[in-house]
Design an enzyme around this catalytic site. Sequence first.
Site, mmCIF file in Angstrom:
data_model
loop_
_atom_site.group_PDB
_atom_site.id
_atom_site.type_symbol
_atom_site.label_atom_id
_atom_site.label_comp_id
_atom_site.label_asym_id
_atom_site.label_seq_id
_atom_site.Cartn_x
_atom_site.Cartn_y
_atom_site.Cartn_z
ATOM 1 N N TYR A 1 -1.434 10.029 11.124
ATOM 2 C CA TYR A 1 -0.628 10.048 9.895
ATOM 3 C C TYR A 1 -1.410 10.562 8.689
ATOM 4 O O TYR A 1 -0.991 10.340 7.554
ATOM 5 C CB TYR A 1 -0.167 8.635 9.518
ATOM 6 C CG TYR A 1 0.502 7.809 10.569
ATOM 7 C CD1 TYR A 1 1.681 8.240 11.175
ATOM 8 C CD2 TYR A 1 0.001 6.560 10.918
ATOM 9 C CE1 TYR A 1 2.316 7.453 12.115
ATOM 10 C CE2 TYR A 1 0.632 5.758 11.857
ATOM 11 C CZ TYR A 1 1.786 6.215 12.447
ATOM 12 O OH TYR A 1 2.413 5.427 13.363
ATOM 13 N N GLU B 1 11.752 -8.458 8.357
ATOM 14 C CA GLU B 1 10.850 -8.161 9.477
ATOM 15 C C GLU B 1 9.581 -7.457 9.001
ATOM 16 O O GLU B 1 9.308 -6.330 9.412
ATOM 17 C CB GLU B 1 11.555 -7.240 10.483
ATOM 18 C CG GLU B 1 12.857 -7.749 11.045
ATOM 19 C CD GLU B 1 13.642 -6.666 11.797
ATOM 20 O OE1 GLU B 1 13.337 -5.461 11.628
ATOM 21 O OE2 GLU B 1 14.549 -7.028 12.543
ATOM 22 N N PRO B 2 8.806 -8.067 8.139
ATOM 23 C CA PRO B 2 7.586 -7.389 7.694
ATOM 24 C C PRO B 2 6.517 -7.386 8.782
ATOM 25 O O PRO B 2 6.343 -8.377 9.497
ATOM 26 C CB PRO B 2 7.132 -8.244 6.500
ATOM 27 C CG PRO B 2 7.651 -9.610 6.801
ATOM 28 C CD PRO B 2 8.927 -9.428 7.576
ATOM 29 N N GLY B 3 5.841 -6.271 8.925
ATOM 30 C CA GLY B 3 4.721 -6.182 9.856
ATOM 31 C C GLY B 3 3.460 -5.827 9.092
ATOM 32 O O GLY B 3 2.545 -6.632 8.931
ATOM 33 N N ARG B 4 3.461 -4.602 8.544
ATOM 34 C CA ARG B 4 2.275 -4.075 7.892
ATOM 35 C C ARG B 4 1.772 -4.983 6.767
ATOM 36 O O ARG B 4 0.587 -5.234 6.647
ATOM 37 C CB ARG B 4 2.602 -2.692 7.313
ATOM 38 C CG ARG B 4 1.413 -1.939 6.768
ATOM 39 C CD ARG B 4 1.870 -0.650 6.084
ATOM 40 N NE ARG B 4 2.697 0.185 6.912
ATOM 41 C CZ ARG B 4 2.241 1.114 7.753
ATOM 42 N NH1 ARG B 4 0.949 1.335 7.839
ATOM 43 N NH2 ARG B 4 3.070 1.822 8.488
ATOM 44 N N ARG C 1 -4.782 5.931 13.058
ATOM 45 C CA ARG C 1 -3.963 6.239 11.880
ATOM 46 C C ARG C 1 -4.424 7.479 11.109
ATOM 47 O O ARG C 1 -3.590 8.288 10.724
ATOM 48 C CB ARG C 1 -3.855 5.014 10.962
ATOM 49 C CG ARG C 1 -3.191 3.808 11.640
ATOM 50 C CD ARG C 1 -2.878 2.679 10.668
ATOM 51 N NE ARG C 1 -1.881 3.089 9.706
ATOM 52 C CZ ARG C 1 -2.137 3.471 8.468
ATOM 53 N NH1 ARG C 1 -3.369 3.448 7.997
ATOM 54 N NH2 ARG C 1 -1.168 3.868 7.687
ATOM 55 N N CYS D 1 -14.190 13.860 21.705
ATOM 56 C CA CYS D 1 -14.236 15.323 21.740
ATOM 57 C C CYS D 1 -12.949 15.939 21.199
ATOM 58 O O CYS D 1 -12.198 16.582 21.929
ATOM 59 C CB CYS D 1 -14.453 15.780 23.168
ATOM 60 S SG CYS D 1 -15.752 14.836 23.952
#
Length: 421
Positions: free
Chosen positions: A318, A275-278, A314, A346
Amino acid sequence: MDHFLYRDGALYAEDVPIAEIAAGVGTPFYVYSTATLTRHFRLFDEALDGVPHLVCYAMKAASNQAILKTLAGLGAGMDVVSGGEYARAVAAGVPGDRIVFSGVGKTRDEMRQALTGGIRQFNVESEPEMAALNEVAQELGTVAPITVRVNPDVDAKTHAKIATGKSENKFGIPIARARDVYAHAATLPGLKVIGIDVHIGSQLTELEPFRLAYEKVGELTEQLRADGHDIQRLDLGGGLGIPYTRSNDAPPLPTEYGALIKDTLGHLGCEIEIEPGRLVAGNAGLMVSKVIYVKSGEDREFLILDGAMNDLIRPAMYEAHHDIIPVIEPEAGAEQTPYDIVGPVCESGDTFAKGRMMPPVNTGDLVAFRSAGAYGAVMASEYNTRPLIPEVLVHGHQFAVIRSRPSFDEMINRDTIPEWL
Ligand SMILES: *Cc1c(COP(=O)(O)O)cnc(C)c1O
């Protein structure tokens, strides 16, 4: 490798100049490369040559239907984590028997939706979920194919917010309890156990955690078979990392990952799902933004962009690094100076990079955030009532807007005013 390269002094997406897209759709925007998506998907698919397998793209990474359709056309299945994603996959033409349902909190409505529409398997994450799915399947007079997601208690050595395979994480059932849970599952008439699922985290930059997890899954497969379960399918999750900087050591390649899978699990004769996503979408997308102001602070220069944390969260969430490059290619040997690169929202967290060395940048220049294809557009919000930014897909010489920028009216007319006002 991707298809965002300088050509004659300007950045291109495949055969389309980024500046041409910017002129057509305005900034900021996301742009994806079909050739890069295709290349990355095929790397995984070919890495598993020789064993029965299905690559189920984890569509939470980038879920535009045009991206799903591109990948589905290459033979991808989909890994979905919500009813909304399930509906998107179906709308993009993915058949139910190529859709895997993951996620720690599936609702009964989501179970009903997938059982009615067709599903390859549910990856069940807890005993209460198992009980609920059993009931829903029986209500519908059907049987739900399941794997149980086991938590192998392996340190994925990645950012704490995207590690999922330690016992302290909320995901899956402890592998030590797996035999009991499978024994119970086998007694439930609404379920059919077909395999085992594991997913230990995202942005893994070493193979060793995968090896540890997959060896445990291999042992468990043999134990469960000895207990009388028909284990035909192993879903091994996603998580292989991508290089976010040009300078860093490159993470392992899909070919090495595929070899590891065959090495640890190939002898079991199971169908393999990954199940690769990135890794499929990450380096297949850029976020392009314009410099609104170059502002001199007391001790630093700020580049204030029209893109912000709500468009690409991101870095704020992270502490993630994105390479940020000018769309006009800098002169060879151009002097670099440090900039703090920020958005207009802001919050001090709306900072993409601090002290980033860049060639001289001027107001009105375009910059591109590399490696923004995964967990970029999908995590965007309308914070500060900023419209979700458009997505563009490039294919050779062609480009198309695959999600348009909403107007202010479209955004604000979703509010309804109660009659007492
Ligand atoms: C997020 C997720 C993936 C994809 O992870 P990547 O790091 O993007 O490859 C795969 N499977 C499950 C269950 C996930 O939650």
